[in-house]
Design an enzyme around this catalytic site. Sequence first.
Site, PDB file in Angstrom:
ATOM      1  N   GLY A  80       0.814  -1.211   0.000  1.00 11.99           N
ATOM      2  CA  GLY A  80       0.000   0.000   0.000  1.00 11.99           C
ATOM      3  C   GLY A  80       0.843   1.254   0.000  1.00 11.99           C
ATOM      4  O   GLY A  80       2.065   1.206  -0.164  1.00 11.99           O
TER       5      GLY A  80
ATOM      6  N   ASN B 127       0.754   1.724  -4.221  1.00 12.25           N
ATOM      7  CA  ASN B 127      -0.473   1.745  -5.028  1.00 12.25           C
ATOM      8  C   ASN B 127      -0.214   2.425  -6.366  1.00 12.25           C
ATOM      9  O   ASN B 127      -0.664   1.956  -7.417  1.00 12.25           O
ATOM     10  CB  ASN B 127      -1.583   2.486  -4.284  1.00 12.25           C
ATOM     11  CG  ASN B 127      -2.002   1.801  -3.006  1.00 12.25           C
ATOM     12  OD1 ASN B 127      -1.903   0.592  -2.878  1.00 12.25           O
ATOM     13  ND2 ASN B 127      -2.468   2.591  -2.047  1.00 12.25           N
TER      14      ASN B 127
ATOM     15  N   GLY C  83     -14.858  10.930  -5.638  1.00 12.05           N
ATOM     16  CA  GLY C  83     -15.496   9.674  -5.314  1.00 12.05           C
ATOM     17  C   GLY C  83     -16.687   9.392  -6.213  1.00 12.05           C
ATOM     18  O   GLY C  83     -16.595   9.424  -7.444  1.00 12.05           O
ATOM     19  N   ALA C  84     -17.838   9.146  -5.594  1.00 14.31           N
ATOM     20  CA  ALA C  84     -19.041   8.815  -6.346  1.00 14.31           C
ATOM     21  C   ALA C  84     -19.560   9.981  -7.177  1.00 14.31           C
ATOM     22  O   ALA C  84     -20.426   9.793  -8.041  1.00 14.31           O
ATOM     23  CB  ALA C  84     -20.129   8.344  -5.388  1.00 14.31           C
TER      24      ALA C  84
ATOM     25  N   GLY D 159     -17.600  11.710  -9.185  1.00 15.33           N
ATOM     26  CA  GLY D 159     -16.753  11.846 -10.362  1.00 15.33           C
ATOM     27  C   GLY D 159     -15.481  12.616 -10.098  1.00 15.33           C
ATOM     28  O   GLY D 159     -14.882  12.525  -9.020  1.00 15.33           O
ATOM     29  N   ALA D 160     -15.056  13.392 -11.068  1.00 22.92           N
ATOM     30  CA  ALA D 160     -13.801  14.134 -10.968  1.00 22.92           C
ATOM     31  C   ALA D 160     -13.886  15.389 -11.817  1.00 22.92           C
ATOM     32  O   ALA D 160     -14.670  15.464 -12.768  1.00 22.92           O
ATOM     33  CB  ALA D 160     -12.622  13.271 -11.421  1.00 22.92           C
TER      34      ALA D 160
ATOM     35  N   GLY E   5      -6.846   2.906  -1.442  1.00 20.39           N
ATOM     36  CA  GLY E   5      -5.947   3.112  -2.569  1.00 20.39           C
ATOM     37  C   GLY E   5      -6.610   3.617  -3.828  1.00 20.39           C
ATOM     38  O   GLY E   5      -5.922   3.817  -4.846  1.00 20.39           O
ATOM     39  N   ALA E   6      -7.927   3.856  -3.807  1.00 19.40           N
ATOM     40  CA  ALA E   6      -8.611   4.263  -5.032  1.00 19.40           C
ATOM     41  C   ALA E   6      -8.090   5.596  -5.559  1.00 19.40           C
ATOM     42  O   ALA E   6      -7.968   5.788  -6.771  1.00 19.40           O
ATOM     43  CB  ALA E   6     -10.121   4.345  -4.785  1.00 19.40           C
TER      44      ALA E   6
ATOM     45  N   ASP F 206      -5.065   6.753  -5.278  1.00 19.18           N
ATOM     46  CA  ASP F 206      -3.764   6.517  -5.904  1.00 19.18           C
ATOM     47  C   ASP F 206      -3.924   5.878  -7.277  1.00 19.18           C
ATOM     48  O   ASP F 206      -3.200   6.208  -8.224  1.00 19.18           O
ATOM     49  CB  ASP F 206      -2.902   5.614  -5.013  1.00 19.18           C
ATOM     50  CG  ASP F 206      -2.486   6.293  -3.722  1.00 19.18           C
ATOM     51  OD1 ASP F 206      -2.418   7.533  -3.692  1.00 19.18           O
ATOM     52  OD2 ASP F 206      -2.229   5.577  -2.739  1.00 19.18           O
TER      53      ASP F 206
END
Length: 321
Positions: A45, A49, A220-221, A223-224, A249-250, A252
């Site tokens: 980790g 990651n 996260g849910a 978007g970006a 780790g999402a 990363d």
Amino acid sequence: MHELDVPILDVFVSGLVFEDLVLGLPTAPRPGTEVWATESHESPGGIANFAVALARLGLRTGMAAVFGADDLGDRVWRRLVDDEGIDLTLSRRLAGWQTPLTVALAYDNDRALVTRGSSPLLSADELVTTLPTARAVAAHIGPWPNDWLAKAKAAGSVVFADVGWDPSEQWDPAVLDQLEHCDVFLPNADEAMAYTRTTSPGDALEALAEQVPLVVVSKGADGAEALDARTGQRVAVPAYPVSAADTTGAGDVFAAGFIAATLWELPLEQRLRFAALAAALSVARLGGADAAPRWEDLAAWQAAHPEDHHLHALISAHSGR
């Protein structure tokens, strides 16, 4: 170390490496009770990651990190070198220092982290005494020196950075001074708002764009979103809907996907979409580094979603190799 000993890489990363133990829980633990985990997974980790996600996308990846000269450190080292092909020429094993261990408690589509560890005995600047030739470099910035980033930028590498959780919850804005040497900054929404003292991801994005050429905020849910301060281009993409097993780790993996897509010279929107897809696939499984998708995972997703053409050409080109 002689310069000839340092490899030529696509991406070179440096930061803290951990061993992650992820426990999937049916509910949050409460004092005085016992909760049985429904599943568990061990995985490298931290900065690993980044490295694993990049290597699985076919990029020649090197990493500088400190490992304890202990059983845990030896196991993580072998996993990274033997299973993932990551170059650890500039990493060090240190006697008398324990490899950090993080236990991630995954429940309710999120996770809480508990870490046993201490600050490494060598900084990134002490590890990276000879810069490798790399198209890009990436690091976790924080309240520690990262002078090597300025040297990497001067050498022509594209410099990517993100930040992690601040255990003190002080979110010292002085950390952002290191963005002077960065081309791209990739915080999540909570980190971006905390460091900029703003109350929305959009406001944080605009504040950070005053300090770094390209800002990418993962939400996260939700978007970006990215803002290119040089051109004024602002792009937002939705998240890919998945059933989340573990979000460890999402962020990363998202950043690694964006770095890879940048090196492939994709347009900004496609870079965001690829990063979002890589992160979405990673949260569907337990673990940080081990959940990073390979091209066959991306191809399987595309086959299951033929109606989505945004990344079809990219995935088809790479998964066919």
